[in-house]
Design an enzyme around this catalytic site. Sequence first.
Site, PDB file in Angstrom:
ATOM      1  N   MET A 119       0.826  -1.203   0.000  1.00 49.30           N
ATOM      2  CA  MET A 119       0.000   0.000   0.000  1.00 49.30           C
ATOM      3  C   MET A 119       0.868   1.263   0.000  1.00 49.30           C
ATOM      4  O   MET A 119       0.513   2.261  -0.615  1.00 49.30           O
ATOM      5  CB  MET A 119      -0.969   0.005   1.189  1.00 49.30           C
ATOM      6  N   ASP A 134      -1.178  17.770 -11.234  1.00 46.99           N
ATOM      7  CA  ASP A 134      -1.459  19.080 -10.652  1.00 46.99           C
ATOM      8  C   ASP A 134      -0.520  20.153 -11.196  1.00 46.99           C
ATOM      9  O   ASP A 134      -0.945  21.266 -11.520  1.00 46.99           O
ATOM     10  CB  ASP A 134      -1.344  19.006  -9.131  1.00 46.99           C
TER      11      ASP A 134
END
Length: 164
Positions: A119, A134
Site C-alpha cells: 500500500m 497538478d
Amino acid sequence: MSDSTSSGLTHIGPSGQPAMVNVGGKAVTARLARARARVVLGPAIIKLVQAGDLPTRKGPVFQTAIIAGVMAAKKTSDLIPLCHPLGLDDCQLTIEVVSADAILIECTARVTGKTGVEMEALTGASVAALTVYDMCKAMSHDIVIEQVRLVEKTGGKSDFHFNG
C-alpha cells in the site's frame, strides 16, 4: 494470524465487521514492494521535460512529485483505513520519460516488519502521479493517469512479480 472470512478478505472480522489484520504472530522479515504509475502527458509537455525537469512556481515537476510520493508513502496509514502504520526503512521514486507522450513513475518501499509495504508503494506512485498532473494541468487537461499497479512484492508469505 489474520482475521478473514471464507471470502478471503483480510479486513473482515469474524462478525463480518471491518477489522484490522492481526499481524502479532507473523515473523519480522525484510519486505519490499514496487509499484508503477504511467502518466500520459502528451507530446507537447513531454518535449518540455525531455531536456530536463520542467520548472514551475512550485518547483521542478519531477523533483516535487518525487518528494510528494515519498511523503505520501510515509503517511499511508493515515489515508487507507485499517492500514498498519509502518516506519519505512527506505522509499525511492523514479520518474522517466518512456515514450513520446508518457512518463513512468516507480515507487519502491522497504520495511523490516510483520506486514508488507504494497500500500505504501502504491500510494507513493499514485500521489507522485497526481502531483505531476497538478503541476502540469495549466498546460493541458488531457493528462491521463493510468496503469497504477503493484509490480513486485517480496519478503512476506508469498512473493509476487508482474511479468507484463
